[in-house]
Design an enzyme around this catalytic site. Sequence first.
Site, PDB file in Angstrom:
ATOM      1  N   GLU A 251       3.874  -7.921   3.289  1.00  0.00           N
ATOM      2  CA  GLU A 251       3.913  -6.458   3.394  1.00  0.00           C
ATOM      3  C   GLU A 251       2.514  -6.045   3.800  1.00  0.00           C
ATOM      4  OE1 GLU A 251       3.600  -2.895   3.491  1.00  0.00           O
ATOM      5  OE2 GLU A 251       3.096  -3.075   1.369  1.00  0.00           O
ATOM      6  N   CYS A 285      -1.011   1.976   2.397  1.00  0.00           N
ATOM      7  CA  CYS A 285      -0.465   1.435   3.640  1.00  0.00           C
ATOM      8  C   CYS A 285       0.444   2.432   4.343  1.00  0.00           C
ATOM      9  CB  CYS A 285       0.296   0.137   3.373  1.00  0.00           C
ATOM     10  SG  CYS A 285       1.686   0.302   2.223  1.00  0.00           S
TER      11      CYS A 285
END
Length: 485
Positions: A251, A285
């Site tokens: 991720e 993110c």
Amino acid sequence: MLLDETAWRGKLFRTGWATGGGGERAVIEPATGKELGRIGMAAPADVTEAARDAARAQREWAALPPTARAAVLRRAGDLWQAHAAEVQDWIVREAGSLAPKADFEIGVAAQECYEASALPTRPYGELLPSQEPRLSWAQRVPVGVVGVISPFNFPLILSIRSVAPALALGNAVILKPDPRTAVCGGLTLARIFSEAGLPAGVLQVLPGGADVGEALIADPHVRVVSFTGSTAAGRRVGELAAAHLTRVHLELGGNSALIVLDDVDVERATSVGAFGSFNHQGQICMTTGRHLVHEAVYDTYVSRLAERADRLPVGDPATGQVALGPIIDERQRDKIHQLVADSVDAGARLAAGGTYEGLFYRPTVLADVRPEMPAYAQEVFGPVAPVARFSTLDEAAALAADSEYGLSLGILTRDVLKGLALAERIPTGIVHINDQTVGDEANVPFGGVAHSGTGARFGGAAANVEAFTETRWVTVRGDLPAYPF
């Protein structure tokens, strides 16, 4: 008290509380530079020992009745709430988080444990038709030892979202938190699960540098690695994992777009956009990295967004009512400022911010940005809102899709169906209509596409089972078959 320093000073949370081979590291409060304590650091040799111990402990843990494993996860969920005040203080001081953000992490941590507690009693296989006179089924089994490598920005959530389901499904876990947030992203988990009754050796925490991460990926006992971090680091993790045939879930970074159509309430839209870019200093993110605004409302949007940025207080979240805390360290601050300065040099207009004092970076609005400008094209990972204009939906779709990343997307419009139709043209793992780009819940499959990840998902029962188990084919006959040999 959950984290009494006399219990962890200079120690690693391993079986026997062994002192790490990597020496000690100061635990630093980024807002003040104050040393909060010291913690033991792992060396690659510690990984070898930990993985061997974890493999032994895992077999006994997996053999427990599923209700026993579920009970440990439920107790862990309760303990996050019981120790919330202490854990909040660590997240605020060690990670530079605001109190509401810390509370959000603790709430998600508890929910991750509650969600994971349902995994041990899920059906773990399916019957399969067979052309032979036998019983045939596919069975899900634990992978064995799972390595988790987590970052500094949401240290608790980005550790627990892999640790909890991996444990619930019968695995042992070795967690390597970012050394900058090793207490709230690592040691708190070790203490919570120990207090919840997890057997010794099943969860081990090894704070360390890149060499420790590499040793974790390369160790033959570690069959799955769950990594959250930058795309550049993820590439290196993926390459090393491939060399050792280790399954890896990545991720990675993002540069998420928020598309603002011309039918919105601009005042409310700028509130949404400001939160998307400035929440936790933009160190997320999913942060809104690109504001794509219809030309009809562009000037007003930039003006209102800049006004909001100028009003936001920045300072120490442990001592004042602030909207933004510190950047995690000087290296990250300098990277942010360089991207802003280079974009201004390339022709962007500095509408707000662009300055800093110590690690406190002012929320920044860059207007009139173009796709080739650094703060637009790259993941800034700081409180910077680049704003570009578009005139048609085709142009908006093309701008949003023109990125190496594909994590999250927000679209603001009164016409929800128009927003959904536009989203279908933009490849991302997450879409929010009439909201900004940052969001997470324990029961949702979270992840991105393209350079934002390998397509693996964190969260949700199906994604967690896929991530942390193997599939085994099993057949049973009532008698021995006859073969022509």
